[in-house]
Enzyme design. Structure first.
Site, PDB file in Angstrom:
ATOM      1  N   ASP A 180       0.905  -1.182   0.032  1.00 41.52           N
ATOM      2  CA  ASP A 180      -0.101   0.070  -0.247  1.00 41.52           C
ATOM      3  C   ASP A 180       0.723   1.305   0.064  1.00 41.52           C
ATOM      4  O   ASP A 180       1.781   1.257   0.534  1.00 41.52           O
ATOM      5  CB  ASP A 180      -0.741   0.053   1.189  1.00 41.52           C
ATOM      6  CG  ASP A 180      -2.135   0.857   1.277  1.00 41.52           C
ATOM      7  OD1 ASP A 180      -2.417   1.441   0.174  1.00 41.52           O
ATOM      8  OD2 ASP A 180      -2.942   1.174   2.088  1.00 41.52           O
ATOM      9  N   ASN A 208     -10.486  -2.807  -6.538  1.00 42.53           N
ATOM     10  CA  ASN A 208      -9.719  -2.012  -7.290  1.00 42.53           C
ATOM     11  C   ASN A 208     -10.116  -1.862  -8.794  1.00 42.53           C
ATOM     12  O   ASN A 208      -9.750  -0.822  -9.531  1.00 42.53           O
ATOM     13  CB  ASN A 208      -8.008  -2.423  -7.587  1.00 42.53           C
ATOM     14  CG  ASN A 208      -7.318  -2.459  -6.214  1.00 42.53           C
ATOM     15  OD1 ASN A 208      -6.316  -3.024  -6.044  1.00 42.53           O
ATOM     16  ND2 ASN A 208      -7.706  -1.226  -5.462  1.00 42.53           N
TER      17      ASN A 208
HETATM   18  C1  FPP Z   1      -1.773   0.126  -3.297  1.00 40.55           C
HETATM   19  O1  FPP Z   1      -1.226   1.487  -3.271  1.00 40.55           O
HETATM   20  C2  FPP Z   1      -1.406  -0.810  -4.641  1.00 40.55           C
HETATM   21  C3  FPP Z   1      -2.133  -1.155  -5.128  1.00 40.55           C
HETATM   22  C4  FPP Z   1      -3.842  -0.889  -5.397  1.00 40.55           C
HETATM   23  C5  FPP Z   1      -1.563  -1.682  -6.528  1.00 40.55           C
HETATM   24  C6  FPP Z   1      -0.489  -2.797  -6.289  1.00 40.55           C
HETATM   25  C7  FPP Z   1       0.412  -2.735  -7.421  1.00 40.55           C
HETATM   26  C8  FPP Z   1       1.555  -2.842  -7.418  1.00 40.55           C
HETATM   27  C9  FPP Z   1       2.577  -2.678  -6.417  1.00 40.55           C
HETATM   28  C10 FPP Z   1       2.288  -2.773  -8.961  1.00 40.55           C
HETATM   29  C11 FPP Z   1       2.131  -3.528  -9.834  1.00 40.55           C
HETATM   30  C12 FPP Z   1       1.906  -5.144  -9.707  1.00 40.55           C
HETATM   31  C13 FPP Z   1       2.484  -5.857 -10.218  1.00 40.55           C
HETATM   32  C14 FPP Z   1       2.369  -7.300 -10.071  1.00 40.55           C
HETATM   33  C15 FPP Z   1       3.473  -5.658 -11.542  1.00 40.55           C
HETATM   34  P1  FPP Z   1      -2.418   2.573  -3.574  1.00 40.55           P
HETATM   35  O2  FPP Z   1      -2.494   3.103  -5.128  1.00 40.55           O
HETATM   36  O3  FPP Z   1      -3.588   2.185  -3.066  1.00 40.55           O
HETATM   37  O4  FPP Z   1      -1.651   3.852  -2.686  1.00 40.55           O
HETATM   38  P2  FPP Z   1      -2.474   5.003  -1.872  1.00 40.55           P
HETATM   39  O5  FPP Z   1      -2.958   4.427  -0.774  1.00 40.55           O
HETATM   40  O6  FPP Z   1      -1.422   5.804  -1.518  1.00 40.55           O
HETATM   41  O7  FPP Z   1      -3.291   5.570  -2.851  1.00 40.55           O
END
Ligand code: FPP
Length: 251
Positions: free
Chosen positions: A22, A70
């Site tokens: 996250d 998501n």
């Molecule tokens: C949470 O951060 C992360 C996600 C919803 C996506 C996770 C994806 C990756 C780490 C990269 C892609 C994965 C692969 C397998 C290539 P957020 O966007 O919710 O962050 P925030 O809470 O700060 O908004």
């Protein structure tokens, strides 16, 4: 840093680490960039986590890459995450082979775009005989959806007389979850200061130790993983028993 490595008790390490990666969006925003920039910069953290686990002979690492919820994000971000998934899997395949990584995926994989399904199936197939570490990507994953899906499949077998209702037990449920080939989670790490499970591996985390860190996922490094493992080792896992009983078993 190597001092931290030395402090790790190799007889008491977690066998399965699950991570809620996250904070990508906040990390990007903090740099005045778009959220997608954060996702793109998440790969070093993924690599260091898998490499460090592998070095410590931790056999299972499961990453929450995309939740069922998501899909509700702006289309631009969803598309960017899917194309990042495809390009990363393609690019990393030789590294997975070199490092003996078996790639696995859990979730409602049929809902992924066709090219993502194709590349994922290819990488899973190519790496299926690798044995150093199993790296599982949770994609379009939601624990409640997983449980609903398991109940449907078990019910069908009950109706077809393949399973007797009285014989339904935890083991049967386990074998109908997306994680049928994975052990229970020992340690769950969530980055970015949020302290929630967010519909991740609800069944499999029944006895997991939970570790929360303020570090945003794109900044997560080997040292942060070692900190989490050291913290885990300082806890006493009792599985409902008393301290005294646990000491007796250890002796
Ligand atoms: C949470 O951060 C992360 C996600 C919803 C996506 C996770 C994806 C990756 C780490 C990269 C892609 C994965 C692969 C397998 C290539 P957020 O966007 O919710 O962050 P925030 O809470 O700060 O908004």
């Amino acid at each position: 840093m190597e001092e931290k490595l030395r402090r790790i008790n190799l007889h008491k390490k977690p066998n399965h680490i699950a991570v809620i990666m996250d904070g990508n969006g906040r990390w990007a925003k903090g740099k005045g960039m778009q959220r997608v920039f954060g996702h793109r910069n998440a790969l070093t953290a993924i690599r260091e986590t898998a490499d460090t686990a592998s070095e410590l002979d931790i056999e299972y690492v499961t990453l929450y890459a995309f939740s069922t919820e998501n899909w509700n994000r702006p289309k631009l971000e969803v598309d960017a995450l899917m194309s990042l998934l495809v390009s990363t899997l393609k690019k990393e395949l030789p590294e997975f082979m070199r490092k003996n990584v078996r790639v696995n995926a859990i979730g409602d994989l049929n809902s992924l775009p066709a090219n993502a399904q194709r590349v994922l199936a290819h990488v899973i197939d190519q790496t299926k005989d690798n044995s150093k570490i199993t790296l599982t990507f949770a994609l379009s994953y939601g624990a409640r959806e997983e449980i609903v899906n398991a109940i449907k499949n078990i019910s069908k077998k009950v109706v077809n007389n393949e399973i007797d209702i009285e014989k339904i037990n935890e083991k049967i449920i386990n074998t109908h979850l997306y994680t049928f080939n994975l052990p229970d989670v020992d340690l769950m790490i969530r980055t970015s200061g949020e302290q929630r499970i967010s519909n991740f591996l609800l069944w499999q985390m029944a006895y997991a130790e939970l570790y929360f860190t303020e570090v945003l996922w794109p900044d997560f490094r080997r040292e942060d993983l070692l900190d989490a493992i050291l913290d885990y080792q300082n806890r006493e896992r009792r599985f409902g028993k008393t301290s005294e009983q646990i000491e007796e078993t250890n002796e």
